[in-house]
Design a protein around this motif. Structure first.
Motif, PDB file in Angstrom:
ATOM      1  N   UNK A 197       0.823  -1.214   0.000  1.00 27.46           N
ATOM      2  CA  UNK A 197       0.000   0.000   0.000  1.00 27.46           C
ATOM      3  C   UNK A 197       0.853   1.258   0.000  1.00 27.46           C
ATOM      4  N   UNK A 198       1.985   1.228   0.711  1.00 28.58           N
ATOM      5  CA  UNK A 198       2.775   2.439   0.926  1.00 28.58           C
ATOM      6  C   UNK A 198       3.889   2.648  -0.083  1.00 28.58           C
ATOM      7  N   UNK A 199       4.191   1.673  -0.933  1.00 28.04           N
ATOM      8  CA  UNK A 199       5.239   1.851  -1.948  1.00 28.04           C
ATOM      9  C   UNK A 199       4.881   3.023  -2.856  1.00 28.04           C
ATOM     10  N   UNK A 200       5.893   3.756  -3.302  1.00 26.38           N
ATOM     11  CA  UNK A 200       5.647   5.010  -4.010  1.00 26.38           C
ATOM     12  C   UNK A 200       5.452   4.837  -5.508  1.00 26.38           C
ATOM     13  N   UNK A 201       5.746   3.678  -6.062  1.00 25.47           N
ATOM     14  CA  UNK A 201       5.587   3.467  -7.492  1.00 25.47           C
ATOM     15  C   UNK A 201       4.678   2.278  -7.760  1.00 25.47           C
ATOM     16  N   UNK A 202       4.062   2.292  -8.919  1.00 25.84           N
ATOM     17  CA  UNK A 202       3.201   1.169  -9.306  1.00 25.84           C
ATOM     18  C   UNK A 202       3.987  -0.127  -9.389  1.00 25.84           C
ATOM     19  N   UNK A 203       5.230  -0.048  -9.889  1.00 22.63           N
ATOM     20  CA  UNK A 203       6.048  -1.262 -10.024  1.00 22.63           C
ATOM     21  C   UNK A 203       6.330  -1.883  -8.666  1.00 22.63           C
ATOM     22  N   UNK A 204       6.670  -1.056  -7.681  1.00 26.37           N
ATOM     23  CA  UNK A 204       6.953  -1.581  -6.349  1.00 26.37           C
ATOM     24  C   UNK A 204       5.690  -2.075  -5.652  1.00 26.37           C
ATOM     25  N   UNK A 205       4.590  -1.369  -5.853  1.00 22.29           N
ATOM     26  CA  UNK A 205       3.333  -1.835  -5.257  1.00 22.29           C
ATOM     27  C   UNK A 205       2.960  -3.209  -5.802  1.00 22.29           C
ATOM     28  N   UNK A 206       3.066  -3.368  -7.116  1.00 24.28           N
ATOM     29  CA  UNK A 206       2.754  -4.661  -7.728  1.00 24.28           C
ATOM     30  C   UNK A 206       3.705  -5.741  -7.242  1.00 24.28           C
ATOM     31  N   UNK A 207       5.007  -5.390  -7.138  1.00 25.63           N
ATOM     32  CA  UNK A 207       5.998  -6.372  -6.720  1.00 25.63           C
ATOM     33  C   UNK A 207       5.768  -6.829  -5.287  1.00 25.63           C
ATOM     34  N   UNK A 208       5.497  -5.892  -4.376  1.00 28.05           N
ATOM     35  CA  UNK A 208       5.249  -6.278  -2.989  1.00 28.05           C
ATOM     36  C   UNK A 208       3.964  -7.101  -2.869  1.00 28.05           C
ATOM     37  N   UNK A 209       2.970  -6.763  -3.685  1.00 27.83           N
ATOM     38  CA  UNK A 209       1.764  -7.579  -3.690  1.00 27.83           C
ATOM     39  C   UNK A 209       2.039  -8.995  -4.149  1.00 27.83           C
ATOM     40  N   UNK A 210       2.867  -9.143  -5.199  1.00 26.33           N
ATOM     41  CA  UNK A 210       3.216 -10.479  -5.686  1.00 26.33           C
ATOM     42  C   UNK A 210       4.036 -11.243  -4.652  1.00 26.33           C
ATOM     43  N   UNK A 211       4.930 -10.542  -3.936  1.00 23.12           N
ATOM     44  CA  UNK A 211       5.721 -11.193  -2.889  1.00 23.12           C
ATOM     45  C   UNK A 211       4.803 -11.696  -1.765  1.00 23.12           C
ATOM     46  N   UNK A 212       3.810 -10.896  -1.388  1.00 18.54           N
ATOM     47  CA  UNK A 212       2.871 -11.317  -0.343  1.00 18.54           C
ATOM     48  C   UNK A 212       2.108 -12.562  -0.777  1.00 18.54           C
ATOM     49  N   UNK A 213       1.665 -12.598  -2.038  1.00 20.88           N
ATOM     50  CA  UNK A 213       0.950 -13.771  -2.529  1.00 20.88           C
ATOM     51  C   UNK A 213       1.846 -15.003  -2.513  1.00 20.88           C
ATOM     52  N   UNK A 214       3.133 -14.820  -2.882  1.00 21.02           N
ATOM     53  CA  UNK A 214       4.056 -15.955  -2.864  1.00 21.02           C
ATOM     54  C   UNK A 214       4.283 -16.456  -1.434  1.00 21.02           C
ATOM     55  N   UNK A 215       4.348 -15.513  -0.481  1.00 18.63           N
ATOM     56  CA  UNK A 215       4.511 -15.906   0.927  1.00 18.63           C
ATOM     57  C   UNK A 215       3.305 -16.719   1.390  1.00 18.63           C
ATOM     58  N   UNK A 216       2.115 -16.296   0.995  1.00 13.87           N
ATOM     59  CA  UNK A 216       0.897 -17.018   1.386  1.00 13.87           C
ATOM     60  C   UNK A 216       0.841 -18.399   0.751  1.00 13.87           C
ATOM     61  N   UNK A 217       1.527 -18.585  -0.397  1.00 16.40           N
ATOM     62  CA  UNK A 217       1.583 -19.919  -1.020  1.00 16.40           C
ATOM     63  C   UNK A 217       2.635 -20.809  -0.380  1.00 16.40           C
ATOM     64  N   UNK A 218       3.449 -20.238   0.503  1.00  9.61           N
ATOM     65  CA  UNK A 218       4.441 -21.054   1.199  1.00  9.61           C
ATOM     66  C   UNK A 218       5.876 -20.793   0.810  1.00  9.61           C
ATOM     67  N   UNK A 219       6.139 -19.859  -0.116  1.00  9.28           N
ATOM     68  CA  UNK A 219       7.515 -19.540  -0.498  1.00  9.28           C
ATOM     69  C   UNK A 219       8.193 -18.735   0.603  1.00  9.28           C
ATOM     70  N   UNK A 220       9.510 -18.785   0.625  1.00  8.77           N
ATOM     71  CA  UNK A 220      10.260 -17.931   1.544  1.00  8.77           C
ATOM     72  C   UNK A 220      10.341 -16.523   0.975  1.00  8.77           C
ATOM     73  N   UNK A 221      10.645 -15.563   1.840  1.00  8.36           N
ATOM     74  CA  UNK A 221      10.723 -14.177   1.393  1.00  8.36           C
ATOM     75  C   UNK A 221      11.839 -13.988   0.376  1.00  8.36           C
ATOM     76  N   UNK A 222      12.985 -14.635   0.585  1.00  5.00           N
ATOM     77  CA  UNK A 222      14.103 -14.476  -0.345  1.00  5.00           C
ATOM     78  C   UNK A 222      13.752 -15.010  -1.731  1.00  5.00           C
TER      79      UNK A 222
END
Length: 422
Positions: A114-139
């Protein structure tokens, strides 16, 4: 956060709610600690807390919890102009703060998206959150997003392995802030000579395209022999007026040819190697490479990444391909038993090599690498300032010389015409 505050007052906060939503508002509290405690009782994790000047109450609703979206606060074009290391560092530091406060990772990532300043970063953090919920590690999730620097994934993996993920994220935020500060200092140093150069070029072009052709028409109407300087000036002006499109075409052809040549790795390496031998450019490139290499090496070692892996991360930030290839050879020498300073001998400035050697001797290679990065940053800034101090008078004298030649050529022609009439 602010360390001290007079008793009583009003505080403006930015926090994350239990569901990860971004929350902003104001709160009355006698001290910073009381404000933080009050917000924690509301299940809000503070990311930023600042005193409101004068302590005046806002005229809006009395409720402090106000979810705010970045999209609603800023125009849609904001992200196009703020895609900088400093913007990403703010979000990464907020992530570190939230994780250190015990906020679950997926909720902290919701806040980051929500707080990322660019659309690219907002999309990327959203995709990272979805991957975390699927069981992937943050790295692993971070490595899958190309918008993040390559150094992120290995350092985060080291933090995950050692249980110090928030510390690793803080190191990354520090690294991004230092890199952005260096770029800002270099940009500010180059602003004036850039403006001066553009103004000089525009001034010369206006003289040759507008002033000289009109004067040439006046001279031709009156007849008479012209001095050599005037004939040369008129010839240059005529060539520019009639053949500007040819010049642009040639520049385009040269640019395309150079771009294609740089696609060949061997050609690009030879070009980068030749730049290192240039009087001023070579020194700047070495200093820039030293600052980036040692800075990245330092945060890798501080995060617990092995020396060879940290060297690989540091090499990835070096833009000069000749130096990068030589640093890859250095990694093989270190793997074979050589010391770091010996393997990098001749690649980095002497001071950088001495500091790395001292770090190996003292057992504090990470700390000395950080000092080497600071020294290289400072030397790079001084070198740029010296270059700018030299370039500015050269540009002024050059533009003044061109204007003086134009004035002399025109005055000689006018004097010749007047003498002919007399």
């Amino acid at each position: 956060m602010t360390d001290a505050r007079p008793a009583g007052g009003r505080w403006r906060y930015r926090a994350a709610a239990a569901d990860g939503a971004a929350v902003r508002g104001e709160i009355d509290a006698a001290s910073e600690r009381e404000a933080v405690d009050a917000l924690r009782r509301r299940s809000l994790w503070v990311v930023e807390l600042l005193p409101v000047e004068g302590g005046s109450r806002s005229s809006g609703p009395s409720s402090d919890r106000r979810p705010v979206s970045t999209h609603a606060m800023w125009p849609a074009w904001r992200g196009r102009w703020t895609d900088s290391d400093a913007d990403l560092a703010v979000v990464i530091r907020a992530l570190a703060t939230l994780l250190g406060a015990g906020v679950p990772l997926h909720r902290a990532l919701t806040y980051a998206a929500q707080e990322a300043s660019t659309d690219a970063h907002r999309t990327a953090f959203g995709a990272v959150r979805e991957a975390i919920e699927r069981g992937d590690s943050l790295s692993v999730a971070i490595a899958a997003q190309s918008v993040f620097p390559a150094v992120f994934a290995p350092l985060i993996a080291a933090g995950e392995g050692s249980g110090t993920l928030d510390d690793s994220l803080s190191l990354l935020a520090d690294h991004l802030e230092r890199r952005d500060a260096l770029r800002a200092r270099l940009r500010s140093a180059l602003v004036y000579p850039s403006i001066l150069g553009v103004a000089s070029i525009l001034g010369v072009v206006v003289i040759l395209l507008l002033v000289v052709p009109r004067f040439a028409t006046l001279i031709s109407d009156n007849g008479g022999a012209l001095p050599m300087s005037t004939r040369l000036l008129i010839a240059v002006s005529a060539a520019l007026v009639r053949g500007w499109w040819i010049m642009l075409l040639l520049l385009g052809v040269v640019a395309v040819a150079a771009h294609r040549a740089m696609r060949d790795p061997s050609t690009a390496r030879r070009w980068h190697e030749s730049r290192l031998r240039w009087p001023l450019v070579g020194r700047l490139e070495r200093m820039q490479a030293a600052a980036g290499y040692t800075g990245t090496l330092s945060i890798g070692l501080h995060a617990g990444v092995s020396l060879l892996a940290s060297m690989g991360l540091a090499r990835a930030v070096v833009r000069n391909q000749h130096l990068a290839q030589a640093m890859a050879e250095a990694e093989r020498r270190v793997q074979g038993g050589a010391s770091l300073s010996q393997a990098l001998s001749g690649l980095l400035p002497p001071l950088t090599e001495r500091l790395l050697d001292a770090g190996e001797t003292s057992g504090d290679l990470a700390g000395m690498a950080a000092r080497a990065a600071q020294a290289a940053d400072g030397e790079l800034q001084r070198t740029v300032n010296q270059a700018v101090a030299l370039i500015e008078p050269v540009m002024i004298l050059g533009f003044g010389g061109i204007v003086g030649f134009v004035a002399l050529a025109l005055l000689q022609a006018i004097y010749g015409l007047n003498a002919g009439v007399l």
